[in-house]
Motif scaffolding. Structure first.
Motif, short mmCIF file in Angstrom:
data_model
loop_
_atom_site.label_atom_id
_atom_site.label_comp_id
_atom_site.label_asym_id
_atom_site.label_seq_id
_atom_site.Cartn_x
_atom_site.Cartn_y
_atom_site.Cartn_z
N LEU A 277 35.12 -4.14 89.49
CA LEU A 277 34.94 -2.79 90.01
C LEU A 277 34.21 -2.77 91.34
O LEU A 277 34.40 -1.87 92.15
CB LEU A 277 34.18 -1.94 89.00
N VAL A 278 33.34 -3.76 91.56
CA VAL A 278 32.57 -3.77 92.80
C VAL A 278 33.23 -4.62 93.87
O VAL A 278 32.65 -4.83 94.94
CB VAL A 278 31.13 -4.27 92.55
N GLU A 279 34.41 -5.15 93.58
CA GLU A 279 35.14 -5.87 94.63
C GLU A 279 35.54 -4.88 95.72
O GLU A 279 35.71 -3.69 95.48
CB GLU A 279 36.40 -6.52 94.05
N LYS A 280 35.67 -5.38 96.90
CA LYS A 280 36.10 -4.53 98.01
C LYS A 280 37.33 -5.17 98.64
O LYS A 280 37.21 -6.14 99.38
CB LYS A 280 34.97 -4.39 99.02
N PRO A 281 38.50 -4.62 98.35
CA PRO A 281 38.81 -3.45 97.51
C PRO A 281 38.76 -3.78 96.01
O PRO A 281 38.55 -4.93 95.64
CB PRO A 281 40.23 -3.10 97.94
N VAL A 282 38.99 -2.77 95.17
CA VAL A 282 38.92 -2.93 93.73
C VAL A 282 39.94 -3.95 93.27
O VAL A 282 41.09 -3.96 93.72
CB VAL A 282 39.17 -1.57 93.03
N ASP A 283 39.52 -4.83 92.36
CA ASP A 283 40.40 -5.87 91.83
C ASP A 283 41.53 -5.21 91.02
O ASP A 283 41.30 -4.43 90.11
CB ASP A 283 39.59 -6.81 90.94
N VAL A 284 42.76 -5.56 91.37
CA VAL A 284 43.93 -4.96 90.70
C VAL A 284 43.96 -5.31 89.22
O VAL A 284 44.33 -4.50 88.37
CB VAL A 284 45.22 -5.41 91.41
N SER A 285 43.55 -6.54 88.88
CA SER A 285 43.56 -6.95 87.46
C SER A 285 42.66 -6.06 86.63
O SER A 285 42.97 -5.75 85.47
CB SER A 285 43.11 -8.41 87.34
N TRP A 286 41.53 -5.63 87.20
CA TRP A 286 40.64 -4.75 86.46
C TRP A 286 41.31 -3.41 86.16
O TRP A 286 41.06 -2.79 85.13
CB TRP A 286 39.34 -4.55 87.23
N ILE A 287 42.16 -2.94 87.04
CA ILE A 287 42.88 -1.69 86.80
C ILE A 287 43.77 -1.83 85.57
O ILE A 287 43.81 -0.94 84.70
CB ILE A 287 43.70 -1.31 88.05
N THR A 344 46.95 1.02 94.45
CA THR A 344 47.47 2.35 94.15
C THR A 344 48.65 2.27 93.20
O THR A 344 48.78 3.07 92.26
CB THR A 344 47.88 3.06 95.45
N LEU A 345 49.55 1.31 93.42
CA LEU A 345 50.69 1.11 92.50
C LEU A 345 50.21 0.72 91.11
O LEU A 345 50.73 1.20 90.10
CB LEU A 345 51.63 0.04 93.06
N ALA A 346 49.19 -0.15 91.06
CA ALA A 346 48.64 -0.54 89.76
C ALA A 346 48.02 0.65 89.04
O ALA A 346 48.19 0.82 87.83
CB ALA A 346 47.59 -1.64 89.95
N LEU A 347 47.32 1.50 89.79
CA LEU A 347 46.75 2.70 89.20
C LEU A 347 47.85 3.63 88.71
O LEU A 347 47.71 4.30 87.68
CB LEU A 347 45.87 3.42 90.22
N GLY A 348 48.96 3.69 89.45
CA GLY A 348 50.09 4.51 89.01
C GLY A 348 50.67 4.01 87.70
O GLY A 348 50.98 4.80 86.80
N ILE A 349 50.82 2.68 87.57
CA ILE A 349 51.36 2.11 86.34
C ILE A 349 50.42 2.36 85.17
O ILE A 349 50.84 2.81 84.08
CB ILE A 349 51.62 0.60 86.52
N ALA A 350 49.11 2.06 85.36
CA ALA A 350 48.14 2.22 84.26
C ALA A 350 47.97 3.67 83.87
O ALA A 350 47.99 4.03 82.69
CB ALA A 350 46.80 1.60 84.67
N SER A 351 47.78 4.55 84.87
CA SER A 351 47.57 5.97 84.57
C SER A 351 48.84 6.61 84.01
O SER A 351 48.76 7.50 83.15
CB SER A 351 47.11 6.71 85.82
N GLY A 352 50.02 6.15 84.46
CA GLY A 352 51.26 6.68 83.90
C GLY A 352 51.38 6.39 82.42
O GLY A 352 51.79 7.26 81.63
N ALA A 353 51.00 5.15 82.03
CA ALA A 353 51.05 4.81 80.60
C ALA A 353 50.08 5.66 79.79
O ALA A 353 50.36 6.04 78.65
CB ALA A 353 50.72 3.33 80.43
N LEU A 382 48.46 -11.53 83.31
CA LEU A 382 48.71 -12.97 83.17
C LEU A 382 49.40 -13.53 84.40
O LEU A 382 49.01 -14.57 84.94
CB LEU A 382 49.55 -13.22 81.91
N VAL A 383 50.44 -12.83 84.86
CA VAL A 383 51.18 -13.32 86.03
C VAL A 383 50.30 -13.32 87.28
O VAL A 383 50.34 -14.24 88.09
CB VAL A 383 52.45 -12.45 86.25
N ARG A 384 49.47 -12.29 87.40
CA ARG A 384 48.64 -12.17 88.60
C ARG A 384 47.54 -13.23 88.66
O ARG A 384 47.16 -13.68 89.73
CB ARG A 384 48.02 -10.77 88.65
#
Length: 695
Positions: A277-287, A344-353, A382-384
């Motif tokens: 969460l404190v990565e700059k920018p936010v780590d996609v895996s954490w999303i 942003t795409l990762a947030l879209g996938i996670a929030s969409g679910a 896993l892939v990331r």
């Protein structure tokens, strides 16, 4: 003279006016609280009597409620706001997002490194100090529970340290008793060592063990690399978790597996939250992990039929993912390109679910979609994060008794150990993931076999258990062997550097550049230049002599034990709680156990401990909170040489806020400490089934 009197009178008049204004404010604010309470009761359709009771009740408690909002809740919210700014006394605050948290959690710059060391010290006080304090309090309570003459005098003597512990005079007295030359504690230890032969060996072994453990802990605290030893602990953890799950499956093993998964899940999520969460920018895996946690929480609450908790997961998940979107866009200055686009795409996938689950009833189709979303997010993680082949090679080498460590020799050994070798190692997080996967597989197979009665699931569970046991055993053994070889390489480097210095000294002596006396003194003063776990290596070379005494005040290895000793001395509060619990144990239980032939030890384990478990739980919770907030004794006992080895999270907070005037950074540190305390307290309450409450 008259001018001074007029000034004094003016100040007294101002104080009186402020006092009158405060009283008026309390009356008005309390009345407003009562009026609000009466209006709320009116909206709820309560009777006039209930409205009147609410008015007077809240009016009379208004001073405390208003005081709580002004002096507790208000400053807390202000500190939360300041933690996202660079506020420093004397300057205007500016919003900087998560920079303060990033600095502290990732150990960036000197303040971040000091905070990391302070947290290590706080965990030391908690992990080592709290159990010793509980044991000391319980032993004192057992002694004072006996029917002795003048028992009240003994109780007063044992409880007196609680009153004196926080006083500067008592702490200064301890400071003198801890003196290395002439201090009461060291004189007593040496006297016993000279009088009793066995105590002498125990005393020397005690010094060796304390200095060895604290030396290694100090090396870890300052960030000395440990090589492949970082795999040994998670591998041993895997062994400890798999072993109890072998054999016949029952409810106890199911509960053990569920608790282990919960604790490991909380730990992994906490680690990822403190780094991703404190990565700059936010780590996609954490999303993606956030999406899995939210969806998994919904499935668990659906299985136990808790629809209100499902709605809480949905609302909380949407708010949290929305906050992460704001942090991502704000950190990228609202430029949707590069990593910001991926996040942003990762947030879209996670929030969409998550949003999909907010509509419609929970039927088979919705459960399938939710489970599929979790599987999809897991595959993306896993892939990331799949490590490269050279890091995966570590697994195959350890399973075949190989080694990941090359022996470079020569001049490149230091560069190899510090720069070339570490990137070749697999991230230790993957070993914890394998531990979670093994426990989850055993739990799933055990529950399937329990529900269906199919023996094939039980057979598969045995295969998985034996396979996991062999894997973690080989990994623990060979990583430990590799770790010893890693430390040995540093020994070789140190010996070579030492031999080089000796050869140079010999050459100067042969060239008659120094006298024989000076040559002999310099040669005796030379020691191998340890530069990797220096203190640990120096203190564990051999068993200390009988003349060695602990340097409680000046040695960084003994400053934390001295603090814990003071804590044990002042554990009379916990002793009083234990004593009250012991008085409440029915005598009939002991009499029945004696009739059945139980000895003293069995009666203590089977009757005393279960009956006083509520008091034990209370003392543990309070002890952990107090240990994480250790401050007064550090403030009084510290010296410039030992401050770094003593500093706790609370003392760091004081330093950063009130000495260095960094209000924003200090506020962030306070909220991190508060989050740690709340999390540990919640975990203790969650796993308090060992506590036996009377019906």
């Amino acid at each position: 003279m008259f001018d001074n009197m007029s000034v004094a009178s003016q100040h007294r008049a101002e104080n009186v006016l402020w006092a009158i204004a405060t009283i008026i404010f309390i009356i008005i604010s309390s009345t407003l609280v009562g009026l609000i309470a009466r209006q709320v009761m009116k909206w709820r359709g309560e009777t006039q009597a209930e409205q009147r009771n609410a008015f007077w009740g809240f009016t009379l408690s208004g001073p405390w409620l208003v005081g709580f909002f002004i002096f507790v809740l208000g400053p807390a919210l202000a500190s939360l706001v300041y933690s996202f700014t660079d506020y420093r006394i004397g300057a205007d605050p500016h919003y900087i997002g998560l920079e303060n948290y990033r600095m502290l959690l990732k150990g960036i710059d000197a303040p971040g490194e000091r905070f990391r060391r302070a947290m290590f010290n706080s965990f030391y006080y908690t992990i080592i100090g709290v159990p010793l304090q509980i044991i000391a309090a319980l032993v004192m309570a057992l002694l004072l529970n006996a029917a002795l003459r003048a028992i009240r005098v003994f109780r007063m003597v044992y409880y007196l340290p609680v009153i004196l512990a926080a006083s500067p005079a008592a702490l200064l007295a301890w400071n003198y008793m801890f003196g290395s030359n002439g201090g009461f504690i060291n004189l007593a230890l040496q006297r016993f060592a000279k009088t009793f032969f066995l105590f002498d060996w125990l005393y020397r072994a005690f010094i060796f063990c304390v200095e060895g453990f604290n030396g290694f802990y100090a090396g870890v605290r300052i960030g000395d690399p440990i090589g492949s030893l970082k795999y040994t602990f998670p591998a041993l953890l895997g062994l400890l978790l798999v072993l109890p799950l072998m054999g016949y499956w029952n409810e106890g093993k199911r509960n053990t597996a569920q608790r282990a998964l919960e604790v490991l899940g909380i730990t992994l999520v906490g680690y990822m939250a403190s780094t991703g969460l404190v990565e700059k920018p936010v780590d996609v895996s954490w999303i993606y992990v956030t999406g899995i946690i939210v969806l998994g929480g919904m499935l668990v609450n659906h299985a136990v039929n808790q629809p209100h908790m499902i709605r809480l997961w949905q609302v909380g998940g949407c708010l949290f993912l929305g906050t992460m979107l704001f942090i991502t866009l704000d950190g990228a200055d609202y430029d949707l390109s590069g990593h910001a686009l991926q996040a942003t795409l990762a947030l879209g996938i996670a929030s969409g679910a998550v949003v999909i689950t907010c509509f419609g009833a929970w039927n088979r189709r919705k459960l399938t979609i939710t489970g599929g979303s979790i599987a999809l997010l897991g595959m993306l993680i896993l892939v990331r994060n799949l490590p490269p082949w050279e890091q995966l090679d570590v697994v195959f080498k350890y399973l075949t008794f190989g080694s990941t460590l090359d022996t470079p020799g020569g001049e490149g050994a230091w560069e190899y150990l510090n720069a070339t070798y570490p990137p070749q190692l697999l991230p230790v997080m993957w070993i914890y993931v394998l531990v979670v996967a093994a426990v989850a597989a055993l739990l799933t197979l055990g529950m399937l076999g329990e529900r269906t009665g199919d023996l094939r699931y039980d057979k598969a569970r045995h295969y998985v258990a034996y396979g996991a046991l062999a894997f973690f055993a080989l990994f623990a053994l060979n990583s430990f062997r590799d770790g010893r070889a890693y430390f040995k390489e540093y020994d070789i480097i140190a010996q070579k550097a030492y031999q080089t210095e000796v050869d140079e000294l010999q050459a100067r002596y042969d060239a008659e550049e120094m006298s024989e006396i000076r040559y002999t003194k310099l040669l005796e003063s030379k020691q191998p230049p340890w530069n990797h776990f220096t203190t640990f290596r120096q203190r564990t070379e051999k068993l200390p002599e009988s003349t060695i005494v602990p340097n409680w005040r000046t040695d960084p290895l003994w400053t934390k034990p001295s603090l814990i000793l003071i804590t044990m001395w002042s554990s009379g509060g916990a002793m009083l709680i234990f004593l009250a619990a012991l008085k409440g144990v029915p005598r009939s239980l002991y009499e029945a156990a004696e009739v059945d032939g139980a000895n003293v030890f069995q009666r203590f384990l089977r009757i005393t401990l279960p009956m006083i478990s509520p008091a034990m739980f209370y003392n543990i919770v309070i002890g952990v909170i107090a240990a994480l907030q250790t401050f007064e004794s550090i403030y009084i006992l510290r010296t410039p040489n030992t401050e770094d080895s003593l500093i706790s999270a609370a003392y760091f907070l004081y330093q950063r806020t009130f000495r260095e005037l960094e209000i924003g950074n200090g506020s962030a540190a306070s909220w991190i400490l508060a989050a740690v305390i709340v999390t540990l307290t919640a975990i203790q309450f969650r796993y308090s089934k060992w506590v036996h409450y009377e019906a």
